[in-house]
Motif scaffolding. Structure first.
Motif, PDB file in Angstrom:
ATOM      1  N   ASP A  47       5.489   7.230   8.353  1.00 40.56           N
ATOM      2  CA  ASP A  47       5.484   5.794   8.628  1.00 40.56           C
ATOM      3  C   ASP A  47       5.439   4.992   7.341  1.00 40.56           C
ATOM      4  O   ASP A  47       5.981   3.883   7.254  1.00 40.56           O
ATOM      5  CB  ASP A  47       4.292   5.445   9.514  1.00 40.56           C
ATOM      6  CG  ASP A  47       4.435   4.069  10.154  1.00 40.56           C
ATOM      7  OD1 ASP A  47       5.563   3.715  10.546  1.00 40.56           O
ATOM      8  OD2 ASP A  47       3.421   3.353  10.261  1.00 40.56           O
ATOM      9  N   HIS A  48       4.812   5.544   6.301  1.00 37.77           N
ATOM     10  CA  HIS A  48       4.829   4.872   4.998  1.00 37.77           C
ATOM     11  C   HIS A  48       6.241   4.894   4.407  1.00 37.77           C
ATOM     12  O   HIS A  48       6.685   3.912   3.796  1.00 37.77           O
ATOM     13  CB  HIS A  48       3.836   5.545   4.040  1.00 37.77           C
ATOM     14  CG  HIS A  48       2.431   5.535   4.549  1.00 37.77           C
ATOM     15  ND1 HIS A  48       1.489   6.436   4.116  1.00 37.77           N
ATOM     16  CD2 HIS A  48       1.820   4.747   5.464  1.00 37.77           C
ATOM     17  CE1 HIS A  48       0.347   6.192   4.735  1.00 37.77           C
ATOM     18  NE2 HIS A  48       0.526   5.182   5.564  1.00 37.77           N
ATOM     19  N   ALA A  49       6.942   6.011   4.582  1.00 41.27           N
ATOM     20  CA  ALA A  49       8.347   6.057   4.157  1.00 41.27           C
ATOM     21  C   ALA A  49       9.167   5.030   4.925  1.00 41.27           C
ATOM     22  O   ALA A  49      10.043   4.362   4.358  1.00 41.27           O
ATOM     23  CB  ALA A  49       8.916   7.464   4.367  1.00 41.27           C
ATOM     24  N   ALA A  50       8.893   4.894   6.229  1.00 41.06           N
ATOM     25  CA  ALA A  50       9.607   3.906   7.037  1.00 41.06           C
ATOM     26  C   ALA A  50       9.330   2.487   6.543  1.00 41.06           C
ATOM     27  O   ALA A  50      10.237   1.637   6.522  1.00 41.06           O
ATOM     28  CB  ALA A  50       9.213   4.048   8.504  1.00 41.06           C
ATOM     29  N   PRO A 207       8.259  -3.383  -1.705  1.00 37.27           N
ATOM     30  CA  PRO A 207       8.406  -1.921  -1.573  1.00 37.27           C
ATOM     31  C   PRO A 207       7.219  -1.148  -2.119  1.00 37.27           C
ATOM     32  O   PRO A 207       6.872  -0.093  -1.583  1.00 37.27           O
ATOM     33  CB  PRO A 207       9.680  -1.642  -2.386  1.00 37.27           C
ATOM     34  CG  PRO A 207      10.452  -2.917  -2.331  1.00 37.27           C
ATOM     35  CD  PRO A 207       9.425  -4.015  -2.356  1.00 37.27           C
ATOM     36  N   SER A 208       6.575  -1.657  -3.167  1.00 36.78           N
ATOM     37  CA  SER A 208       5.440  -0.917  -3.738  1.00 36.78           C
ATOM     38  C   SER A 208       4.215  -0.954  -2.824  1.00 36.78           C
ATOM     39  O   SER A 208       3.328  -0.103  -2.937  1.00 36.78           O
ATOM     40  CB  SER A 208       5.080  -1.460  -5.126  1.00 36.78           C
ATOM     41  OG  SER A 208       4.602  -2.781  -5.056  1.00 36.78           O
ATOM     42  N   LEU A 209       4.155  -1.922  -1.896  1.00 32.38           N
ATOM     43  CA  LEU A 209       3.054  -1.935  -0.929  1.00 32.38           C
ATOM     44  C   LEU A 209       3.148  -0.723  -0.010  1.00 32.38           C
ATOM     45  O   LEU A 209       2.130  -0.094   0.317  1.00 32.38           O
ATOM     46  CB  LEU A 209       3.073  -3.224  -0.108  1.00 32.38           C
ATOM     47  CG  LEU A 209       2.064  -3.302   1.039  1.00 32.38           C
ATOM     48  CD1 LEU A 209       0.639  -3.146   0.530  1.00 32.38           C
ATOM     49  CD2 LEU A 209       2.225  -4.611   1.806  1.00 32.38           C
ATOM     50  N   GLU A 214       0.822   5.041   1.053  1.00 29.98           N
ATOM     51  CA  GLU A 214       0.910   6.491   0.902  1.00 29.98           C
ATOM     52  C   GLU A 214      -0.126   6.999  -0.104  1.00 29.98           C
ATOM     53  O   GLU A 214      -0.769   8.042   0.116  1.00 29.98           O
ATOM     54  CB  GLU A 214       2.325   6.861   0.462  1.00 29.98           C
ATOM     55  CG  GLU A 214       2.524   8.298   0.026  1.00 29.98           C
ATOM     56  CD  GLU A 214       2.317   9.327   1.116  1.00 29.98           C
ATOM     57  OE1 GLU A 214       2.338  10.532   0.802  1.00 29.98           O
ATOM     58  OE2 GLU A 214       2.103   8.937   2.290  1.00 29.98           O
ATOM     59  N   ILE A 215      -0.299   6.281  -1.191  1.00 30.76           N
ATOM     60  CA  ILE A 215      -1.275   6.693  -2.197  1.00 30.76           C
ATOM     61  C   ILE A 215      -2.698   6.659  -1.633  1.00 30.76           C
ATOM     62  O   ILE A 215      -3.499   7.582  -1.862  1.00 30.76           O
ATOM     63  CB  ILE A 215      -1.137   5.811  -3.451  1.00 30.76           C
ATOM     64  CG1 ILE A 215       0.129   6.209  -4.215  1.00 30.76           C
ATOM     65  CG2 ILE A 215      -2.379   5.898  -4.335  1.00 30.76           C
ATOM     66  CD1 ILE A 215       0.424   5.355  -5.428  1.00 30.76           C
ATOM     67  N   ALA A 216      -3.033   5.606  -0.883  1.00 34.63           N
ATOM     68  CA  ALA A 216      -4.362   5.522  -0.279  1.00 34.63           C
ATOM     69  C   ALA A 216      -4.608   6.701   0.661  1.00 34.63           C
ATOM     70  O   ALA A 216      -5.705   7.289   0.683  1.00 34.63           O
ATOM     71  CB  ALA A 216      -4.516   4.201   0.464  1.00 34.63           C
TER      72      ALA A 216
END
Length: 336
Positions: A47-50, A207-209, A214-216
């Motif tokens: 979902d983060h990729a989406a 996009p970085s959000l 994903e990082i979190a």
């Protein structure tokens, strides 16, 4: 996990070399369909990729993307009116019943259904009209790394073919070399700032959000650290109230229109006493982390993510965790 992180540039090269014709064909179908909107169907890292691809679609094609709740079809049995839409389902395993159920309902409603998966023989691939195999190979670590990056590249390349964006296509072709450089970025100063902390913020915008989300998640999965992802604009409302002296904050910035505002937010939080680290050289008070500038603003966040992956695997081990075997998690999660 580390072996899979190190393989990311080669995995990206393999996918791009073997998938150009198929991506061009599906891109042509999107031009023919000319959807007024798109919808994504995914959970977790997918979902983060989406969300990353949502920004890519909106910024390049001008086509809005809505995230669908898979339970609308799988639990509640409601069929959405998606006849004019294109849908993008993302799942590494392609097995989760709720993702498959929503994709099936979308196709039955007349949507153009596209799936991005690492299992081309899965239920999701068979249910979708246009399945895209990310060709990442088996991923043994529970925390997705190479499959996440491959999914993001697959979707980004599809959007570039759809919009016939030559600049973005060229940047994607050059991305594997940039990702190899990103693996060598040393983020150890951020590890020193974390010390014994058990909570941090990860910030981004645009996009970085999506990549900060994903990082979190990866901090939680691999290191037992509670990380919250926020927009660099949204954090200035309620969330910054808990930011005190030495509170760790990781800020993701790309070379895009949001970089200046993100750097300004990072400086304001640093002046509040936080230990702020940013992937930009435009901040005055926040500390700059090494970053790789790619050939396009939309590919910059993926390079930063690869640098983070290399960092967090080593960070988890330094904290006494085994990132290959996080507690209470399985590689494939099948939700209804």
């Amino acid at each position: 996990m580390r072996e899979e992180i190190l393989s990311i540039p080669d995995v990206a090269t393999r996918f791009l070399d073997q998938s150009r014709g198929m991506l061009a064909s599906v891109g042509a179908e999107l031009r023919r369909k000319n959807p007024p909107f798109m919808a994504s169907i995914a959970r977790g890292s997918s979902d983060h990729a989406a969300a990353f691809l949502k920004y890519a679609s909106e910024l390049t094609a001008g086509v809005p993307v809505a995230s669908l709740g898979p339970s609308v079809a799988s639990i509640y049995g409601v069929s959405l009116k998606l006849g004019q839409a294109a849908t993008l389902s993302i799942s590494q395993s392609g097995k989760s019943p709720d993702i498959v159920s929503m994709t099936r309902a979308a196709r039955q409603s007349g949507a153009l259904t596209i799936a991005i998966t690492n299992a081309i023989d899965s239920d999701l691939a068979r249910t979708s009209e246009y399945p895209i195999d990310i060709l990442a190979g088996p991923e043994r670590s529970v925390a997705a790394t190479k499959s996440f990056v491959s999914s993001a590249i697959a979707g980004l390349a599809l959007i570039a073919h759809w919009t016939e964006n030559d600049d973005l296509l060229a940047a994607i072709d050059a991305l594997p070399a940039a990702l190899a450089k990103a693996l060598a970025c040393d983020w150890s100063p951020f590890a020193a700032a974390l010390k014994d902390e058990t909570s941090l913020f990860v910030l981004g915008r645009g996009p970085s959000l999506a990549i900060s989300n994903e990082i979190a998640l990866k901090f939680k999965e691999t290191s037992g650290v509670h990380a919250e992802s926020y927009s660099a604009a949204e954090v200035m409302h309620g969330p910054k109230a808990i930011v005190g002296k030495d509170f760790p904050i990781l800020v993701l910035a790309s070379r895009d229109a949001a970089e200046a505002s993100i750097a300004e937010a990072a400086d304001r939080l640093a002046e509040q006493g936080a230990a702020v680290f940013i992937t930009s050289d435009k901040a005055a008070s926040a500390r700059t982390l090494p970053f790789v500038t790619t050939a396009h603003p939309l590919t910059d966040p993926l390079a930063a993510l690869v640098s983070f992956y290399a960092f967090v695997e080593a960070f988890a081990r330094s904290r006494g965790h085994n990132p290959d075997q996080p507690p209470h998690l399985r590689k494939v999660t099948e939700t209804l």
